[in-house]
Design an enzyme around this catalytic site. Sequence first.
Site, short mmCIF file in Angstrom:
data_model
loop_
_atom_site.label_atom_id
_atom_site.label_comp_id
_atom_site.label_asym_id
_atom_site.label_seq_id
_atom_site.Cartn_x
_atom_site.Cartn_y
_atom_site.Cartn_z
N ARG A 38 -4.49 -1.25 9.55
CA ARG A 38 -5.63 -2.15 9.32
C ARG A 38 -5.23 -3.24 8.33
NH1 ARG A 38 -7.55 3.03 7.28
NH2 ARG A 38 -7.07 3.20 5.06
N HIS A 70 2.19 3.41 -8.96
CA HIS A 70 1.99 1.97 -9.15
C HIS A 70 3.17 1.36 -9.90
CE1 HIS A 70 -1.92 2.15 -7.42
NE2 HIS A 70 -2.47 2.85 -8.39
N ARG A 75 -0.01 7.72 -2.69
CA ARG A 75 0.55 8.80 -1.87
C ARG A 75 2.01 9.08 -2.24
NH1 ARG A 75 -1.47 6.17 3.52
NH2 ARG A 75 -1.97 4.53 2.01
N ASP A 78 0.82 -1.21 0.00
CA ASP A 78 0.00 0.00 0.00
C ASP A 78 0.85 1.27 0.00
OD1 ASP A 78 -2.35 1.43 0.01
OD2 ASP A 78 -2.61 1.33 2.19
N ASN A 91 -11.21 -2.80 -4.37
CA ASN A 91 -10.51 -1.86 -5.25
C ASN A 91 -11.28 -1.57 -6.55
OD1 ASN A 91 -7.19 -2.99 -4.24
ND2 ASN A 91 -8.31 -1.17 -3.56
N ASN A 101 1.18 3.44 -2.93
CA ASN A 101 1.66 3.88 -4.25
C ASN A 101 1.14 5.25 -4.63
OD1 ASN A 101 2.75 1.34 -4.41
ND2 ASN A 101 1.27 0.55 -5.90
#
Length: 241
Positions: free
Chosen positions: A195, A38, A25, A21, A69, A23
């Site tokens: 999470r 990505h 930001r 997780d 997603n 990519n």
Amino acid sequence: MNNMEKIPKERLPKHVGIIMDGNGRWAKKRGLPRALGHREGSNRVVDIVEYSYELGIEHLSLYAFSTENWKRPATEIEKLMELLSFSIKKHLERLKTNGVRIRILGDLEPFPRKLKKEIEFALLETEQNDRMFLNIGLNYGGQDECVRAAKKLVALAKDGKITLNDVTKEKFEECLYTNGQPPLDLLIRPSGELRVSNFMLYQLAYAEFWFSDILWPDFTKEVYASALKDFIKRNRRYGGL
Ligand code: IPE
Ligand code: IPE
Ligand code: MG
């Protein structure tokens, strides 16, 4: 290899899961389009996969696309699919010769025909390999996986192949995408989110968690090594003393 080679293989996790997780930001911080995040993230996948089999990790599960997603804009989903197709073609030969067996966690049904064919080819090409299982979560959700397992059991019962007493933990596990593989030992989530986002809900029952603010495109082998070193220090009790 940052002293990692000194760690005996038995002490390493047998099964590592990574929620790749951050990519978007990573790209945003640089004023770049999310797609470039990505792309950079996909380069880290290659490094981490290689490092895993070099160290002797036997099962690596990577979360690439969740059942949730699909809520993203179609253009982003398309970019992700393109990247996946490109990466399979680029790296298949190397994975094949290095003993990696690819497995998909998730339902490929909704993906474009061409991509499905490429993935199926990669599965076939690597099915004889046994050095490391590389599980790729694609259209994967832990809840969906459990519901599918329940459906499989009901279907078996309806066909008279099992009865109520045959529904055991082992039987349930056989109905999961990870059939035959050990549970998760270590779950890594970069990007600062605390999470699990529907990843391997069943398999993570006794996993050790490792969270970090590092964004996935910055997740180097050194970062990975520090997660593995932390794992080795954990005291796992499994409910015992
Ligand atoms: C992870 O990066 C890749 C996928 C979920 C496909 P994100 O795209 O979620 O990146 P952030 O969380 O927006 O930074
Ligand atoms: C989890 O990341 C899914 C993958 C990395 C494939 P998300 O970015 O989708 O998770 P949330 O939305 O922050 O929980
Ligand atoms: Mg995200």
